[in-house]
Motif scaffolding. Structure first.
Motif, PDB file in Angstrom:
ATOM      1  N   GLN A 160      14.277 -24.782  -8.807  1.00  0.00           N
ATOM      2  CA  GLN A 160      13.590 -24.371 -10.247  1.00  0.00           C
ATOM      3  C   GLN A 160      12.606 -23.426 -10.079  1.00  0.00           C
ATOM      4  N   LYS A 161      11.870 -23.602  -9.101  1.00  0.00           N
ATOM      5  CA  LYS A 161      10.608 -22.722  -8.738  1.00  0.00           C
ATOM      6  C   LYS A 161      11.197 -21.405  -8.363  1.00  0.00           C
ATOM      7  N   PHE A 162      12.237 -21.031  -7.616  1.00  0.00           N
ATOM      8  CA  PHE A 162      12.876 -19.681  -7.374  1.00  0.00           C
ATOM      9  C   PHE A 162      13.485 -19.181  -8.556  1.00  0.00           C
ATOM     10  N   SER A 163      14.284 -20.107  -9.346  1.00  0.00           N
ATOM     11  CA  SER A 163      14.726 -19.480 -10.387  1.00  0.00           C
ATOM     12  C   SER A 163      13.730 -18.867 -11.504  1.00  0.00           C
ATOM     13  N   LEU A 164      12.736 -19.984 -11.768  1.00  0.00           N
ATOM     14  CA  LEU A 164      11.564 -19.276 -12.513  1.00  0.00           C
ATOM     15  C   LEU A 164      10.923 -17.954 -12.237  1.00  0.00           C
ATOM     16  N   ALA A 165      10.695 -17.877 -10.748  1.00  0.00           N
ATOM     17  CA  ALA A 165      10.246 -16.726  -9.956  1.00  0.00           C
ATOM     18  C   ALA A 165      11.065 -15.510 -10.359  1.00  0.00           C
ATOM     19  N   SER A 166      12.386 -15.721 -10.298  1.00  0.00           N
ATOM     20  CA  SER A 166      13.406 -14.630 -10.365  1.00  0.00           C
ATOM     21  C   SER A 166      13.241 -14.192 -11.792  1.00  0.00           C
ATOM     22  N   HIS A 167      13.437 -15.210 -12.995  1.00  0.00           N
ATOM     23  CA  HIS A 167      13.462 -14.762 -14.105  1.00  0.00           C
ATOM     24  C   HIS A 167      12.147 -13.904 -14.659  1.00  0.00           C
ATOM     25  N   ASP A 168      10.930 -14.473 -13.959  1.00  0.00           N
ATOM     26  CA  ASP A 168       9.688 -13.573 -14.419  1.00  0.00           C
ATOM     27  C   ASP A 168       9.720 -12.124 -13.585  1.00  0.00           C
ATOM     28  N   THR A 169      10.033 -12.004 -12.345  1.00  0.00           N
ATOM     29  CA  THR A 169       9.825 -10.974 -11.944  1.00  0.00           C
ATOM     30  C   THR A 169      10.826  -9.914 -11.938  1.00  0.00           C
ATOM     31  N   LEU A 170      11.948 -10.319 -12.373  1.00  0.00           N
ATOM     32  CA  LEU A 170      13.037  -9.445 -12.616  1.00  0.00           C
ATOM     33  C   LEU A 170      13.226  -9.138 -13.785  1.00  0.00           C
ATOM     34  N   ASP A 171      12.453  -9.630 -14.851  1.00  0.00           N
ATOM     35  CA  ASP A 171      12.341  -9.195 -16.235  1.00  0.00           C
ATOM     36  C   ASP A 171      12.445  -7.748 -16.507  1.00  0.00           C
ATOM     37  N   TRP A 172      12.881  -7.343 -17.577  1.00  0.00           N
ATOM     38  CA  TRP A 172      13.102  -5.677 -17.916  1.00  0.00           C
ATOM     39  C   TRP A 172      11.555  -5.252 -17.885  1.00  0.00           C
ATOM     40  N   THR A 173      10.533  -5.803 -18.343  1.00  0.00           N
ATOM     41  CA  THR A 173       9.324  -5.227 -18.568  1.00  0.00           C
ATOM     42  C   THR A 173       8.827  -5.175 -17.299  1.00  0.00           C
ATOM     43  N   SER A 174       9.108  -5.701 -15.985  1.00  0.00           N
ATOM     44  CA  SER A 174       8.577  -5.390 -14.809  1.00  0.00           C
ATOM     45  C   SER A 174       9.161  -4.095 -14.461  1.00  0.00           C
ATOM     46  N   PHE A 175      10.513  -3.774 -14.648  1.00  0.00           N
ATOM     47  CA  PHE A 175      10.960  -2.415 -14.226  1.00  0.00           C
ATOM     48  C   PHE A 175       9.929  -1.448 -15.037  1.00  0.00           C
ATOM     49  N   VAL A 176       9.906  -1.418 -16.275  1.00  0.00           N
ATOM     50  CA  VAL A 176       9.270  -0.553 -17.269  1.00  0.00           C
ATOM     51  C   VAL A 176       7.760  -0.306 -16.588  1.00  0.00           C
ATOM     52  N   GLY A 177       7.186  -1.439 -16.190  1.00  0.00           N
ATOM     53  CA  GLY A 177       5.736  -1.441 -15.350  1.00  0.00           C
ATOM     54  C   GLY A 177       5.854  -0.602 -13.961  1.00  0.00           C
ATOM     55  N   ILE A 178       6.835  -0.976 -13.304  1.00  0.00           N
ATOM     56  CA  ILE A 178       7.098  -0.320 -11.926  1.00  0.00           C
ATOM     57  C   ILE A 178       7.457   1.323 -12.260  1.00  0.00           C
ATOM     58  N   SER A 179       8.095   1.591 -13.168  1.00  0.00           N
ATOM     59  CA  SER A 179       8.399   3.056 -13.383  1.00  0.00           C
ATOM     60  C   SER A 179       7.155   3.930 -13.751  1.00  0.00           C
ATOM     61  N   ALA A 180       6.137   3.042 -14.751  1.00  0.00           N
ATOM     62  CA  ALA A 180       5.311   3.729 -15.136  1.00  0.00           C
ATOM     63  C   ALA A 180       4.109   3.984 -14.103  1.00  0.00           C
ATOM     64  N   THR A 181       4.116   2.881 -13.491  1.00  0.00           N
ATOM     65  CA  THR A 181       2.908   3.011 -12.323  1.00  0.00           C
ATOM     66  C   THR A 181       3.393   3.853 -11.130  1.00  0.00           C
ATOM     67  N   ALA A 182       4.818   3.924 -10.806  1.00  0.00           N
ATOM     68  CA  ALA A 182       5.169   5.034  -9.751  1.00  0.00           C
ATOM     69  C   ALA A 182       4.966   6.156 -10.355  1.00  0.00           C
ATOM     70  N   GLY A 183       5.104   6.582 -11.695  1.00  0.00           N
ATOM     71  CA  GLY A 183       4.866   8.089 -12.286  1.00  0.00           C
ATOM     72  C   GLY A 183       3.362   8.420 -12.137  1.00  0.00           C
ATOM     73  N   ILE A 184       2.565   7.388 -12.286  1.00  0.00           N
ATOM     74  CA  ILE A 184       1.200   7.693 -12.670  1.00  0.00           C
ATOM     75  C   ILE A 184       0.455   8.000 -11.075  1.00  0.00           C
ATOM     76  N   GLU A 185       1.030   7.318 -10.247  1.00  0.00           N
ATOM     77  CA  GLU A 185       0.925   7.650  -8.751  1.00  0.00           C
ATOM     78  C   GLU A 185       1.488   9.087  -8.084  1.00  0.00           C
ATOM     79  N   GLN A 186       2.603   9.304  -8.733  1.00  0.00           N
ATOM     80  CA  GLN A 186       3.193  10.714  -8.421  1.00  0.00           C
ATOM     81  C   GLN A 186       2.431  11.812  -9.007  1.00  0.00           C
ATOM     82  N   ALA A 187       2.034  11.538 -10.263  1.00  0.00           N
ATOM     83  CA  ALA A 187       1.244  12.733 -10.798  1.00  0.00           C
ATOM     84  C   ALA A 187      -0.126  12.732 -10.081  1.00  0.00           C
ATOM     85  N   ASN A 188      -0.901  11.730  -9.635  1.00  0.00           N
ATOM     86  CA  ASN A 188      -2.033  11.709  -8.901  1.00  0.00           C
ATOM     87  C   ASN A 188      -1.925  11.784  -7.260  1.00  0.00           C
ATOM     88  N   ASN A 189      -0.610  12.033  -6.870  1.00  0.00           N
ATOM     89  CA  ASN A 189      -0.361  12.255  -5.459  1.00  0.00           C
ATOM     90  C   ASN A 189      -0.966  11.157  -4.716  1.00  0.00           C
TER      91      ASN A 189
END
Length: 387
Positions: free
Chosen positions: A230-259
């Motif tokens: 259940q601990k692994f299941s809850l971790a997967s449900h949280d870290t693979l949520d669609w909001t995580s991918f939105v955050g990753i994409s935004a953060t990578a874009g900011i880092e790309q802009a700032n080099n």
């Protein structure tokens, strides 16, 4: 004999006049040459006078005979039936009575109890209510076999032994003592794993502002402990949520802009490397702290909401979450899984960060790991403001 004599008289009366009359008629007819009508009428009248009294007499004798036959004695009654009739006449019915007193185990009277007089087959004949002193009485009872059934609120039922009532007998039921009814409590026992699964299912629907995942906040203070699965299941449900991918994409874009992390280069390839690095940082930190080390140290990775107390105590409870954790058994302990998860995630990041940036990336997963605590503090401030 009387009938025979009467018959002879009638016969003489009929034949004698007829003989005399017929001789006279015959002689006169010879003389005058015609039938003597007056004499014939006289002969018929004499005959009727003789027959009528005899028929009336016969009818009277027949009526007398019928009257005598109606007064003949009946057939003899068998001796057993005669005895039964005699006993029924001598035995008074409806004169017996049954009484008693309803008591509890301590000898105190029980008023208001339902007392029923019944037959052996359970058919209840009469029902009365015990009085203030627990007494009851059944009167005007015929002889027979009976038993008494007693029911009272809060007590178990009582059934007396069967007893026989004789005519005019006053019978008292001995030893009517009711015991307190045993309370039956139905308890449904469910496995802890099932209870924890239901609680996780409710937690996975929690989102701040309807968007940000809030899956690691438990509003049940004594929540069921989670299993490793259940601990692994809850971790997967949280870290693979669609909001995580939105955050990753935004953060990578900011880092790309700032080099940031120039070793990744520019263009789509540089953005892809930065995106993969951010994905690896967050996923490794989440799995290590919330699942791997939480299972090894038997810690609960969730934050348990404190809904009572002062604002100061609630704030202290929220800020201490990254340092103090709860064990699966419910005791407080240092949050080893959080600290070790951050350190191990930083060490793993050296495998995919640029060589020039690996010395300072050991602490890079910390913001990702601290994200659940930040969400908890945000929720705490919102709940305090609404209160």
């Amino acid at each position: 004999m009387q009938l025979f004599i009467t018959f002879q008289l009638v016969l003489v009366a009929i034949t004698a006049p007829h003989t005399v009359t017929s001789s006279l008629v015959r002689m006169r007819a010879l003389r005058r040459g015609r039938y003597p009508l007056p004499h014939a009428v006289f002969a018929c009248a004499s005959l009727l006078l003789c027959v009528a009294p005899s028929s009336a007499l016969a009818q009277q004798q027949t009526a007398a005979l019928g009257a005598d036959s109606g007064s003949l004695p009946d057939a003899p009654v068998p001796q057993s039936a005669a005895q039964s009739l005699a006993e029924g006449a001598s035995s008074p019915k409806g004169s017996a009575s049954v009484s008693g007193t309803v008591l509890d185990g301590s000898g105190a009277a029980i008023p208001g109890a339902q007392v029923s007089l019944a037959r052996r087959d359970g058919r209840r004949l009469q029902t009365v209510v015990s009085g203030a002193t627990g007494d009851f009485t059944f009167t005007a009872l015929p002889p027979g076999s009976y038993l008494v059934i007693v029911d009272a609120n809060g007590f178990g039922p009582f059934t007396s032994a069967e007893f026989d009532l004789a005519p005019a007998q006053s019978y008292e039921i001995p030893g009517i003592s009711l015991t307190v009814a045993s309370a039956t409590t139905e308890v449904m026992v469910r496995p802890t794993e099932v209870i924890a699964a239901e609680q996780i299912k409710a937690e996975e629907k929690q989102r701040l502002l309807g968007v940000i995942p809030n899956f690691y906040v438990s509003y049940v203070h004594d929540a069921a402990p989670l299993t490793t699965k259940q601990k692994f299941s809850l971790a997967s449900h949280d870290t693979l949520d669609w909001t995580s991918f939105v955050g990753i994409s935004a953060t990578a874009g900011i880092e790309q802009a700032n080099n940031t992390y120039a070793g990744y280069g520019g263009g789509a390839a540089g953005y892809g490397k930065r995106w993969a690095a951010k994905f690896g940082d967050g996923r490794s930190a989440d799995y290590l702290s919330h699942a791997v080390f939480a299972s090894l140290f038997h810690q609960d990775p969730r934050y348990f909401y404190q809904g009572t107390g002062s604002n100061k105590s609630r704030l202290y409870h929220a800020l201490s979450n990254p340092i103090v954790a709860r064990s699966d058994s419910g005791h407080l302990m240092p949050n080893y899984s959080y600290l070790l998860g951050a350190m191990c995630s930083g060490a793993l990041s050296n495998a995919y960060y640029p060589h020039a940036d690996r010395g300072r990336t050991s602490s890079s997963p910390m913001p990702s790991l601290a994200l659940p605590a930040a969400r908890v503090r945000l929720y705490f401030r919102n709940s305090s403001a609404s209160a």
